[in-house]
Structures are given as C-alpha cells and as structure tokens.
Scaffold this active site. Structure first.
Site, PDB file in Angstrom:
ATOM      1  N   HIS A   1       0.849  -1.202   0.000  1.00 26.26           N
ATOM      2  CA  HIS A   1       0.000   0.000   0.000  1.00 26.26           C
ATOM      3  C   HIS A   1       0.879   1.245   0.000  1.00 26.26           C
ATOM      4  CE1 HIS A   1       0.696  -0.509   4.323  1.00 26.26           C
ATOM      5  NE2 HIS A   1       0.169   0.675   4.584  1.00 26.26           N
TER       6      HIS A   1
ATOM      7  N   HIS B   1       1.390   3.910   1.939  1.00 29.39           N
ATOM      8  CA  HIS B   1       1.928   4.687   3.072  1.00 29.39           C
ATOM      9  C   HIS B   1       3.457   4.756   3.040  1.00 29.39           C
ATOM     10  CE1 HIS B   1      -1.959   4.185   5.624  1.00 29.39           C
ATOM     11  NE2 HIS B   1      -1.996   5.258   4.843  1.00 29.39           N
TER      12      HIS B   1
ATOM     13  N   ASP C   1       5.748   4.672   5.229  1.00 28.49           N
ATOM     14  CA  ASP C   1       6.567   3.723   6.003  1.00 28.49           C
ATOM     15  C   ASP C   1       6.652   2.349   5.317  1.00 28.49           C
ATOM     16  OD1 ASP C   1       3.750   3.590   6.788  1.00 28.49           O
ATOM     17  OD2 ASP C   1       4.352   2.146   8.323  1.00 28.49           O
ATOM     18  N   HIS C   2       6.011   2.221   4.157  1.00 27.77           N
ATOM     19  CA  HIS C   2       6.112   0.971   3.381  1.00 27.77           C
ATOM     20  C   HIS C   2       6.791   1.180   2.019  1.00 27.77           C
ATOM     21  CE1 HIS C   2       3.399  -1.331   6.127  1.00 27.77           C
ATOM     22  NE2 HIS C   2       3.180  -0.077   6.501  1.00 27.77           N
TER      23      HIS C   2
ATOM     24  N   HIS D   1      -7.590  -0.549   5.498  1.00 24.88           N
ATOM     25  CA  HIS D   1      -6.547   0.361   6.012  1.00 24.88           C
ATOM     26  C   HIS D   1      -6.323   1.476   4.998  1.00 24.88           C
ATOM     27  CE1 HIS D   1      -2.856   1.553   8.055  1.00 24.88           C
ATOM     28  NE2 HIS D   1      -2.166   1.392   6.940  1.00 24.88           N
TER      29      HIS D   1
ATOM     30  N   ASP E   1      -0.428  -3.838   6.210  1.00 21.60           N
ATOM     31  CA  ASP E   1      -1.171  -3.320   7.362  1.00 21.60           C
ATOM     32  C   ASP E   1      -2.648  -3.728   7.302  1.00 21.60           C
ATOM     33  OD1 ASP E   1       1.227  -2.157   8.050  1.00 21.60           O
ATOM     34  OD2 ASP E   1       0.572  -0.088   7.771  1.00 21.60           O
TER      35      ASP E   1
ATOM     36  N   HIS F   1       4.154  -4.370  10.861  1.00 21.24           N
ATOM     37  CA  HIS F   1       4.636  -3.701  12.083  1.00 21.24           C
ATOM     38  C   HIS F   1       4.781  -4.660  13.259  1.00 21.24           C
ATOM     39  CE1 HIS F   1       4.055   0.564  10.798  1.00 21.24           C
ATOM     40  NE2 HIS F   1       3.169   0.011   9.978  1.00 21.24           N
TER      41      HIS F   1
HETATM   42 FE    FE Z   1       2.391   0.900   8.170  1.00 13.97          FE
HETATM   43 ZN    ZN Z   2      -0.007   1.706   6.507  1.00 11.48          ZN
END
Ligand code: FE
Ligand code: ZN
Length: 256
Positions: free
Chosen positions: A57, A59, A61-62, A115, A134, A172
């Site tokens: 996805h 985001h 942080d990915h 998400h 996530d 995570h």
């Molecule tokens: Fe994340």
């Molecule tokens: Zn995420």
C-alpha cells in the site's frame, strides 16, 4: 533445499520489511521497504542483488525506500493497480486473483481494502507465506484510514482458508500492544493467555514476534473472531452480525 526463504528486516521505529529469496532462480524481492539502508546492508552481507520491489500500500513507512533501492540495483517496482497515482514509478501493477512471480516463486494477490482503499496482500504457497502489510497484524488489524469496518472484515476473511500453518508476515511490530487489547476482549481464552506470555518473553529479549501463523490468528486475534458467539457474548452483543461485532472491536481498539 526449500524453494525459498524470507528474511525479516526491522526498519524505521516499528516496521518490518521482508527480503524474499527464490533459491532456484537466485532472484530476490523486497516487500514494503520503509527505508533503504537496512535492506542494502542485508543484501551486501549476503552478496545478493535485488530484482524486485513490492508494495502492499501507499503509506510512506512501506514505500520510503523504493526510490533508493531501485536506483541502487535497477530493481523493478510492483504494486497495487489502484495506487498508480500515489506510488510513483510502478513498472507493473496487480490486483485480486493475479499471479506474481519472484523468480520461480508464484504468489497470489488479494485485494484487501480497509486500512487504505488500494491495499493488497500476497500469498506464496511454496514458502507458505502471507505478506499482509497493514491489513492483518499479529493479534490485530490495521486502522481504517480509507475504508469501513465491513470492508476490513471481508478483507480479513480472504485469509481464513489459507493453510493453517501459513506464516503471517505483517507490516509492524505491534503485537505486544495488540495482545494487551485482545485480553480485554477475551480474558478467558486460554490460547490467547499462553500466546501473550510467549509474546512478552520474545519482546523482553527484543526478538520479533513475526511471523505469526494463520491458525494462531484464528484462535486468538479478536478481529478474526468477530463471528465467534463467545466473542459477541463477551461484548454483550449476542445475536449481532460479525460485521457489527467487528465494528465494535475496532472502535474499542481505536480508543484503547
Ligand atoms: Fe504501516
Ligand atoms: Zn499503513
């Protein structure tokens, strides 16, 4: 020799990114690189190159490590078809039912909105591995930033019938906090109680709680158990639909 292997790489504050190696073809992919440096260090240590970057996805942080890894190794980028506007430079896109390849390792794609709207997950039978990003977490599920509880419930249902021994690699290390919450929903679930002790032991030694397993999630993750009469009863919601129960569990977790 096994067909392939998964290497768990912690990154950022509590993310995991996963190196997936196909032994026969010697091709390597990275799933959800939140940053590049720890991935490059691992690749150099093993003297591997990188062929493919895969995102679940959009985001940051990915995907934060995408650009640097692509530049460094000339890797291709594969991601969700619905996210070409939010994930730059995708070479290839995929969605529900598609087959993807890491060398000779075949993966099946699931659309798992909730998400984020375009979130996808990957299941690789040859290594019995689910990469859930996530969507499904160990003992939890992602927050609903771009979707409804109903969507997330239906997304998680897609993982139900995977082989019970499927290893779950999620985005995570939230497991210990998720465990505290899960105990408030099912304080009398003995499998959950035992799992919580295992988790505390692992975290005390700074060992990842990932991968989890599908059968363990089905037995302990409150978000996978919204259709269990005992869970509905514990919430005073006997007779309510799984989506209603799921909605209540998600609401409680959001303010836990
Ligand atoms: Fe994340
Ligand atoms: Zn995420």
């Amino acid at each position: 020799m096994a067909a392939g292997e998964v290497i768990v790489i912690p990154c950022l504050s509590d993310n995991y990114t996963y190196l997936v190696r196909c032994h026969r073809s010697e091709m390597t992919a990275i799933i959800d690189p939140g940053e590049a440096a720890p991935v490059i260090a691992e690749l150099e240590e093993r003297d591997w190159s990188l062929d493919l970057v895969i995102n679940t996805h959009h985001h940051h942080d990915h995907i934060g490590g995408n650009a640097e890894l692509i530049k460094e190794y000339g890797a291709k980028l594969l991601g969700p078809g619905a996210e070409t506007a939010r994930i730059p430079d995708m070479d290839e896109t995929c969605g529900e039912g598609d087959q993807v390849l890491i060398g000779e390792l075949e993966g099946r794609v699931f659309d798992v909105p909730g998400h984020t709207s375009g979130h996808i997950a990957f299941y690789f039978p040859a290594i019995t591995a689910l990469f859930s990003g996530d969507s499904l977490f160990a003992l939890g599920c992602g927050r609903l930033f771009e979707g409804t509880p109903e969507q997330m419930w239906h997304s998680l249902q897609k993982f139900r019938n995977l082989p019970p021994s499927t290893q779950v690699y999620c985005g995570h290390e939230y497991t210990q906090a998720n465990a505290k919450f899960a105990k408030t929903i099912e304080p009398d679930n003995p499998i959950l109680t035992a799992r919580c002790q295992d988790i505390d032991g692992l975290r005390a030694r700074n060992i990842p709680t990932i991968p989890s397993r599908i059968d363990v999630e089905l037995a302990t993750n409150p978000f996978m158990r919204a259709d269990e009469p005992s869970v509905a009863a514990a919430l005073g919601m006997s007779g309510k639909s799984p989506v209603e129960v799921f909605t209540e569990i998600r609401k409680r977790k959001d303010s836990f």
